[in-house]
Design a protein around this motif. Structure first.
Motif, PDB file in Angstrom:
ATOM      1  N   ARG A  15      -0.075   1.740   6.774  1.00 26.57           N
ATOM      2  CA  ARG A  15       0.727   0.518   6.867  1.00 26.57           C
ATOM      3  C   ARG A  15       2.196   0.858   6.656  1.00 26.57           C
ATOM      4  N   LEU A  16       3.012   0.229   7.453  1.00 26.18           N
ATOM      5  CA  LEU A  16       4.451   0.444   7.425  1.00 26.18           C
ATOM      6  C   LEU A  16       5.094  -0.586   6.495  1.00 26.18           C
ATOM      7  N   SER A  17       6.044  -0.134   5.694  1.00 29.44           N
ATOM      8  CA  SER A  17       6.745  -1.037   4.784  1.00 29.44           C
ATOM      9  C   SER A  17       8.239  -0.727   4.807  1.00 29.44           C
ATOM     10  N   PHE A  18       9.038  -1.754   4.670  1.00 35.28           N
ATOM     11  CA  PHE A  18      10.498  -1.635   4.652  1.00 35.28           C
ATOM     12  C   PHE A  18      11.039  -0.760   5.787  1.00 35.28           C
ATOM     13  N   PRO A  19      10.667  -1.074   7.036  1.00 37.52           N
ATOM     14  CA  PRO A  19      11.182  -0.248   8.132  1.00 37.52           C
ATOM     15  C   PRO A  19      12.653  -0.514   8.429  1.00 37.52           C
ATOM     16  N   PRO A  33      24.575   6.323   6.361  1.00 35.30           N
ATOM     17  CA  PRO A  33      23.516   5.500   6.951  1.00 35.30           C
ATOM     18  C   PRO A  33      22.325   6.372   7.370  1.00 35.30           C
ATOM     19  N   SER A  34      21.126   5.839   7.238  1.00 41.63           N
ATOM     20  CA  SER A  34      19.934   6.585   7.644  1.00 41.63           C
ATOM     21  C   SER A  34      18.848   5.637   8.128  1.00 41.63           C
ATOM     22  N   TYR A  35      17.918   6.197   8.872  1.00 44.53           N
ATOM     23  CA  TYR A  35      16.696   5.495   9.265  1.00 44.53           C
ATOM     24  C   TYR A  35      15.702   5.696   8.126  1.00 44.53           C
ATOM     25  N   ASN A  36      14.945   4.656   7.788  1.00 43.05           N
ATOM     26  CA  ASN A  36      14.038   4.723   6.639  1.00 43.05           C
ATOM     27  C   ASN A  36      12.727   4.037   6.951  1.00 43.05           C
ATOM     28  N   ALA A  37      11.694   4.460   6.264  1.00 43.05           N
ATOM     29  CA  ALA A  37      10.404   3.771   6.315  1.00 43.05           C
ATOM     30  C   ALA A  37       9.568   4.231   5.132  1.00 43.05           C
ATOM     31  N   SER A  38       8.732   3.331   4.656  1.00 41.13           N
ATOM     32  CA  SER A  38       7.731   3.680   3.645  1.00 41.13           C
ATOM     33  C   SER A  38       6.364   3.499   4.276  1.00 41.13           C
ATOM     34  N   PHE A  39       5.426   4.342   3.858  1.00 44.89           N
ATOM     35  CA  PHE A  39       4.072   4.319   4.413  1.00 44.89           C
ATOM     36  C   PHE A  39       3.074   4.180   3.278  1.00 44.89           C
ATOM     37  N   LEU A  40       2.124   3.273   3.430  1.00 47.99           N
ATOM     38  CA  LEU A  40       1.113   3.035   2.402  1.00 47.99           C
ATOM     39  C   LEU A  40      -0.168   3.763   2.784  1.00 47.99           C
ATOM     40  N   LEU A  41      -0.641   4.601   1.868  1.00 43.22           N
ATOM     41  CA  LEU A  41      -1.863   5.373   2.083  1.00 43.22           C
ATOM     42  C   LEU A  41      -2.901   4.958   1.052  1.00 43.22           C
ATOM     43  N   ASP A  42      -4.105   4.694   1.521  1.00 46.56           N
ATOM     44  CA  ASP A  42      -5.212   4.299   0.657  1.00 46.56           C
ATOM     45  C   ASP A  42      -5.977   5.557   0.248  1.00 46.56           C
ATOM     46  N   PRO A  43      -5.978   5.914  -1.036  1.00 47.00           N
ATOM     47  CA  PRO A  43      -6.651   7.146  -1.450  1.00 47.00           C
ATOM     48  C   PRO A  43      -8.163   7.127  -1.218  1.00 47.00           C
ATOM     49  N   GLY A  83       1.587   2.965  -5.762  1.00 46.96           N
ATOM     50  CA  GLY A  83       2.115   1.664  -5.366  1.00 46.96           C
ATOM     51  C   GLY A  83       2.445   0.751  -6.532  1.00 46.96           C
ATOM     52  N   GLU A  84       1.675   0.856  -7.609  1.00 44.29           N
ATOM     53  CA  GLU A  84       1.884  -0.009  -8.771  1.00 44.29           C
ATOM     54  C   GLU A  84       3.251   0.208  -9.418  1.00 44.29           C
ATOM     55  N   THR A  85       3.850   1.366  -9.169  1.00 49.16           N
ATOM     56  CA  THR A  85       5.145   1.668  -9.791  1.00 49.16           C
ATOM     57  C   THR A  85       6.326   1.152  -8.965  1.00 49.16           C
ATOM     58  N   LYS A  86       6.059   0.679  -7.757  1.00 48.52           N
ATOM     59  CA  LYS A  86       7.120   0.166  -6.883  1.00 48.52           C
ATOM     60  C   LYS A  86       7.226  -1.345  -7.096  1.00 48.52           C
ATOM     61  N   LEU A  87       8.195  -1.751  -7.922  1.00 52.44           N
ATOM     62  CA  LEU A  87       8.302  -3.151  -8.321  1.00 52.44           C
ATOM     63  C   LEU A  87       9.414  -3.879  -7.573  1.00 52.44           C
ATOM     64  N   ASN A  88       9.117  -5.119  -7.221  1.00 55.59           N
ATOM     65  CA  ASN A  88      10.106  -6.002  -6.633  1.00 55.59           C
ATOM     66  C   ASN A  88      11.134  -6.323  -7.712  1.00 55.59           C
ATOM     67  N   GLY A 100      -3.027  -0.139  -5.683  1.00 56.48           N
ATOM     68  CA  GLY A 100      -4.118   0.748  -5.282  1.00 56.48           C
ATOM     69  C   GLY A 100      -3.740   1.744  -4.199  1.00 56.48           C
ATOM     70  N   MET A 101      -2.521   1.683  -3.705  1.00 56.27           N
ATOM     71  CA  MET A 101      -2.059   2.567  -2.637  1.00 56.27           C
ATOM     72  C   MET A 101      -1.140   3.655  -3.199  1.00 56.27           C
ATOM     73  N   TRP A 102      -0.928   4.689  -2.393  1.00 57.49           N
ATOM     74  CA  TRP A 102       0.154   5.647  -2.618  1.00 57.49           C
ATOM     75  C   TRP A 102       1.218   5.323  -1.593  1.00 57.49           C
ATOM     76  N   VAL A 103       2.477   5.462  -1.974  1.00 55.44           N
ATOM     77  CA  VAL A 103       3.592   5.158  -1.087  1.00 55.44           C
ATOM     78  C   VAL A 103       4.391   6.439  -0.837  1.00 55.44           C
TER      79      VAL A 103
END
Length: 196
Positions: A15-19, A33-43, A83-88, A100-103
Motif C-alpha cells: 500500500r502506498l502512503s503519502f505519495p 525538493p524530492s519525490y517521496n513515498a511510503s510503502f506499507l508492508l504486512d509482516p 507502523g505503530e511508531t508513525k504518529l499523526n 501491524g505494518m512495517w513502513v
C-alpha cells in the motif's frame, strides 16, 4: 573507502502512503525538493516478510562493507519503522492503516520511474491522478550509504513505482454515489438570482 552500491529491492503489492510523485516537494525551508513515498508492508504476507528480511540484510551488508562495524556516530535507520511508531502530529495516533505494518519511506531528488498498471510511462499529471494514499503498488527501492559532513547513515532511494490495484483511500472522506441523489439537475435558479 568507497561507498557500497545497494542492490535493487522489489516491493510487491504494497500500500502506498503519502505519495509525492507528480512533482518534487521540499518539506522544510532550505531542503532540496524530492519525490517521496511510503510503502506499507504486512509482516504476515510472505512476500512482504521476504522483502523486509532483504532490506535488513542489505542494511547490515552495507554497514559491514563500508565501516566494518556500526560507527558510533551513525544516525538511526529512519526510513524503516513499525507502523505503530508513525504518529499523526494532530491526533498523536498511528496513521490510518499503519497498525501491524512495517513502513518503508523512500525519496529521490530525480524523478523515479512511474508506471501505469499496463507498464506504460506516466506523465507527472497522470501520476498525480493515478497514485493516491491507500492504493496498491509495486515499487523498486535501493539503499545507499551517506558518509559526509552531515553524518553517517544508510538511506533509501525511490527508484520506481508501478500502479497495481485500487484499494481504500487513506484518510476517509470521499463521496459515495448515493450522496448525489438529492441534487436536482434543474433548480430553476439563474445566476441573476445571486449577488456576486
Amino acid at each position: 573507502m568507497s561507498n557500497p552500491v545497494g542492490k535493487k529491492i522489489k516491493l510487491h503489492n504494497v500500500r502506498l502512503s503519502f505519495p509525492v510523485l507528480d512533482k518534487p516537494k521540499a518539506f522544510e525551508e532550505g531542503q532540496d525538493p524530492s519525490y517521496n513515498a511510503s510503502f506499507l508492508l504486512d509482516p504476515k504476507n510472505p512476500k512482504h516478510a521476504e522483502a523486509l528480511k532483504e532490506v535488513k540484510a542489505e542494511i547490515e551488508r552495507m554497514i559491514a562493507e563500508k565501516w566494518g562495524t556500526k560507527p558510533a556516530r551513525m544516525k538511526p535507520i529512519e526510513f524503516m519503522a513499525k507502523g505503530e511508531t508513525k504518529l499523526n502530529s494532530k491526533t498523536q495516533e498511528p496513521y490510518d492503516g499503519y497498525v501491524g505494518m512495517w513502513v518503508i519511506g523512500a525519496k529521490n531528488k530525480k524523478r523515479p520511474a512511474l508506471k501505469a498498471r499496463d507498464g506504460s510511462d506516466l506523465t507527472p499529471e497522470e501520476a498525480g491522478r493515478v497514485f493516491y494514499g491507500g492504493c496498491r503498488v509495486n515499487a523498486i527501492i535501493s539503499l545507499w550509504v551517506q558518509d559526509n559532513k552531515y553524518g553517517q547513515a544508510v538511506r533509501c532511494n525511490l527508484d520506481g513505482v508501478k500502479f497495481h490495484t485500487d484499494d481504500d483511500a487513506f484518510g476517509g472522506g470521499g463521496v459515495s454515489d448515493d450522496e448525489w441523489d438529492d441534487f436536482d439537475d434543474d433548480s430553476g435558479a439563474s445566476s441573476d438570482d445571486f449577488d456576486v
